[in-house]
Write a protein that holds these residues in place. Structure first.
Motif, PDB file in Angstrom:
ATOM      1  N   PRO A 229       0.822  -1.204   0.000  1.00 21.18           N
ATOM      2  CA  PRO A 229       0.000   0.000   0.000  1.00 21.18           C
ATOM      3  C   PRO A 229       0.861   1.262   0.000  1.00 21.18           C
ATOM      4  CG  PRO A 229      -0.863  -1.591   1.554  1.00 21.18           C
ATOM      5  CD  PRO A 229       0.476  -2.107   1.095  1.00 21.18           C
ATOM      6  N   ALA A 230       0.427   2.246  -0.716  1.00 17.72           N
ATOM      7  CA  ALA A 230       1.075   3.539  -0.906  1.00 17.72           C
ATOM      8  C   ALA A 230       2.140   3.473  -1.992  1.00 17.72           C
ATOM      9  CB  ALA A 230       1.663   4.119   0.372  1.00 17.72           C
ATOM     10  N   ALA A 231       2.934   2.423  -2.039  1.00 15.60           N
ATOM     11  CA  ALA A 231       3.987   2.317  -3.050  1.00 15.60           C
ATOM     12  C   ALA A 231       3.487   1.673  -4.329  1.00 15.60           C
ATOM     13  CB  ALA A 231       5.172   1.527  -2.496  1.00 15.60           C
ATOM     14  N   GLY A 232       2.832   0.523  -4.224  1.00 14.51           N
ATOM     15  CA  GLY A 232       2.429  -0.227  -5.404  1.00 14.51           C
ATOM     16  C   GLY A 232       0.956  -0.166  -5.720  1.00 14.51           C
ATOM     17  N   THR A 233       0.146   0.142  -4.723  1.00 13.99           N
ATOM     18  CA  THR A 233      -1.302   0.179  -4.932  1.00 13.99           C
ATOM     19  C   THR A 233      -1.926   1.221  -4.002  1.00 13.99           C
ATOM     20  OG1 THR A 233      -3.288  -1.192  -5.009  1.00 13.99           O
ATOM     21  CG2 THR A 233      -1.715  -1.703  -3.272  1.00 13.99           C
ATOM     22  N   TRP A 234      -2.976   1.866  -4.499  1.00 14.65           N
ATOM     23  CA  TRP A 234      -3.660   2.884  -3.694  1.00 14.65           C
ATOM     24  C   TRP A 234      -5.003   3.194  -4.334  1.00 14.65           C
ATOM     25  CZ3 TRP A 234      -2.412   4.832   0.934  1.00 14.65           C
ATOM     26  CH2 TRP A 234      -3.089   5.955   1.384  1.00 14.65           C
ATOM     27  N   ALA A 235      -5.996   3.441  -3.513  1.00 14.99           N
ATOM     28  CA  ALA A 235      -7.291   3.917  -4.002  1.00 14.99           C
ATOM     29  C   ALA A 235      -7.913   4.777  -2.927  1.00 14.99           C
ATOM     30  CB  ALA A 235      -8.202   2.754  -4.349  1.00 14.99           C
ATOM     31  N   ASP A 236      -8.407   5.935  -3.325  1.00 13.43           N
ATOM     32  CA  ASP A 236      -9.114   6.820  -2.409  1.00 13.43           C
ATOM     33  C   ASP A 236     -10.183   7.566  -3.205  1.00 13.43           C
ATOM     34  OD1 ASP A 236      -7.804   8.945  -3.726  1.00 13.43           O
ATOM     35  OD2 ASP A 236      -6.375   9.273  -2.103  1.00 13.43           O
TER      36      ASP A 236
ATOM     37  N   ALA B 219      -8.295   8.987  -6.747  1.00  7.15           N
ATOM     38  CA  ALA B 219      -7.714   8.146  -7.796  1.00  7.15           C
ATOM     39  C   ALA B 219      -7.479   6.731  -7.288  1.00  7.15           C
ATOM     40  CB  ALA B 219      -6.387   8.743  -8.279  1.00  7.15           C
ATOM     41  N   ALA B 220      -7.438   5.808  -8.235  1.00  2.00           N
ATOM     42  CA  ALA B 220      -7.031   4.424  -7.965  1.00  2.00           C
ATOM     43  C   ALA B 220      -5.787   4.180  -8.812  1.00  2.00           C
ATOM     44  CB  ALA B 220      -8.132   3.454  -8.344  1.00  2.00           C
ATOM     45  N   VAL B 221      -4.753   3.602  -8.196  1.00  3.32           N
ATOM     46  CA  VAL B 221      -3.449   3.499  -8.849  1.00  3.32           C
ATOM     47  C   VAL B 221      -2.855   2.118  -8.623  1.00  3.32           C
ATOM     48  CG1 VAL B 221      -1.153   4.557  -9.057  1.00  3.32           C
ATOM     49  CG2 VAL B 221      -3.087   5.952  -8.295  1.00  3.32           C
ATOM     50  N   SER B 222      -2.254   1.568  -9.665  1.00  3.24           N
ATOM     51  CA  SER B 222      -1.511   0.313  -9.565  1.00  3.24           C
ATOM     52  C   SER B 222      -0.176   0.505 -10.276  1.00  3.24           C
ATOM     53  CB  SER B 222      -2.299  -0.828 -10.211  1.00  3.24           C
ATOM     54  OG  SER B 222      -1.610  -2.039 -10.067  1.00  3.24           O
ATOM     55  N   CYS B 223       0.914   0.096  -9.633  1.00  2.00           N
ATOM     56  CA  CYS B 223       2.258   0.342 -10.155  1.00  2.00           C
ATOM     57  C   CYS B 223       2.999  -0.952 -10.451  1.00  2.00           C
ATOM     58  CB  CYS B 223       3.079   1.121  -9.129  1.00  2.00           C
ATOM     59  SG  CYS B 223       2.364   2.687  -8.618  1.00  2.00           S
ATOM     60  N   THR B 224       3.987  -0.835 -11.320  1.00  2.00           N
ATOM     61  CA  THR B 224       4.885  -1.951 -11.614  1.00  2.00           C
ATOM     62  C   THR B 224       6.262  -1.393 -11.923  1.00  2.00           C
ATOM     63  OG1 THR B 224       5.201  -3.937 -12.950  1.00  2.00           O
ATOM     64  CG2 THR B 224       4.321  -2.018 -14.095  1.00  2.00           C
ATOM     65  N   GLY B 225       7.282  -2.111 -11.481  1.00  4.44           N
ATOM     66  CA  GLY B 225       8.645  -1.655 -11.750  1.00  4.44           C
ATOM     67  C   GLY B 225       9.592  -2.031 -10.643  1.00  4.44           C
ATOM     68  N   GLN B 226      10.696  -1.318 -10.571  1.00  7.77           N
ATOM     69  CA  GLN B 226      11.715  -1.569  -9.552  1.00  7.77           C
ATOM     70  C   GLN B 226      11.190  -1.074  -8.204  1.00  7.77           C
ATOM     71  OE1 GLN B 226      14.850   0.511 -11.786  1.00  7.77           O
ATOM     72  NE2 GLN B 226      16.013  -1.416 -11.623  1.00  7.77           N
ATOM     73  N   GLY B 227      10.745  -2.019  -7.399  1.00  2.00           N
ATOM     74  CA  GLY B 227      10.006  -1.727  -6.187  1.00  2.00           C
ATOM     75  C   GLY B 227      10.641  -0.764  -5.217  1.00  2.00           C
ATOM     76  N   GLU B 228      11.963  -0.861  -5.037  1.00  2.00           N
ATOM     77  CA  GLU B 228      12.596   0.009  -4.039  1.00  2.00           C
ATOM     78  C   GLU B 228      12.403   1.484  -4.359  1.00  2.00           C
ATOM     79  OE1 GLU B 228      15.872  -1.603  -6.787  1.00  2.00           O
ATOM     80  OE2 GLU B 228      14.096  -2.380  -5.814  1.00  2.00           O
ATOM     81  N   TYR B 229      12.346   1.832  -5.634  1.00  2.00           N
ATOM     82  CA  TYR B 229      12.143   3.235  -6.008  1.00  2.00           C
ATOM     83  C   TYR B 229      10.695   3.660  -5.795  1.00  2.00           C
ATOM     84  CZ  TYR B 229      16.760   2.710  -7.950  1.00  2.00           C
ATOM     85  OH  TYR B 229      18.107   2.466  -8.086  1.00  2.00           O
ATOM     86  N   PHE B 230       9.762   2.768  -6.087  1.00  2.00           N
ATOM     87  CA  PHE B 230       8.351   3.061  -5.870  1.00  2.00           C
ATOM     88  C   PHE B 230       8.062   3.204  -4.380  1.00  2.00           C
ATOM     89  CE2 PHE B 230       8.415   1.751 -10.166  1.00  2.00           C
ATOM     90  CZ  PHE B 230       7.307   2.300 -10.778  1.00  2.00           C
ATOM     91  N   ILE B 231       8.726   2.398  -3.561  1.00  2.00           N
ATOM     92  CA  ILE B 231       8.582   2.506  -2.104  1.00  2.00           C
ATOM     93  C   ILE B 231       9.133   3.841  -1.623  1.00  2.00           C
ATOM     94  CG2 ILE B 231       9.379   1.564   0.104  1.00  2.00           C
ATOM     95  CD1 ILE B 231       9.362  -1.224  -1.331  1.00  2.00           C
ATOM     96  N   ARG B 232      10.297   4.222  -2.111  1.00  2.00           N
ATOM     97  CA  ARG B 232      10.945   5.465  -1.660  1.00  2.00           C
ATOM     98  C   ARG B 232      10.089   6.696  -1.910  1.00  2.00           C
ATOM     99  NH1 ARG B 232      16.924   5.413  -3.953  1.00  2.00           N
ATOM    100  NH2 ARG B 232      16.909   7.492  -3.027  1.00  2.00           N
ATOM    101  N   VAL B 233       9.311   6.693  -2.986  1.00  2.00           N
ATOM    102  CA  VAL B 233       8.487   7.871  -3.289  1.00  2.00           C
ATOM    103  C   VAL B 233       7.014   7.675  -2.967  1.00  2.00           C
ATOM    104  CG1 VAL B 233      10.104   8.631  -5.082  1.00  2.00           C
ATOM    105  CG2 VAL B 233       8.079   7.345  -5.729  1.00  2.00           C
TER     106      VAL B 233
END
Length: 104
Positions: free
Chosen positions: A8-15, A18-32
């Protein structure tokens, strides 16, 4: 996906914004906190396209790659990425089906 389990927050989120799903190098998605940051950008007044591209740009600036697909409350869809390609598909509110791998 950005990890072995949903993050949650890094790879997936809905409120309410917006609803968002991410893919990629996880450590960078987590950092932001990529998925949540996209929705927070929409909540702050950015368009979905602006908010999602800003997050992908931030990930790229850190050296990461990947992308996301997002939907806002008006049915707008954004799917920016900075990798060579990103498989994605969607069903628009008008019933149109979209599928892309390399097109932007």
């Amino acid at each position: 996906r950005v990890g072995d389990t949903p993050i949650p927050a890094a790879g997936t989120w809905a409120d309410d914004h917006a609803a968002v799903s991410c893919t990629g190098q996880g450590e960078y998605f987590i950092r932001v906190a990529a998925a949540a940051r996209t929705a927070f950008g929409v909540a702050a007044g950015q368009s979905l396209a602006e908010a999602s591209q800003s997050v992908v740009d931030r990930i790229g600036a850190l050296g990461g790659d990947g992308g996301l697909i997002a939907l806002d409350r008006e049915g707008n869809i954004a799917a920016p990425y900075n990798s060579q390609g990103m498989k994605r598909a969607w069903l628009a509110t008008d019933g149109a089906i979209g599928v892309e791998v390399f097109g932007r």
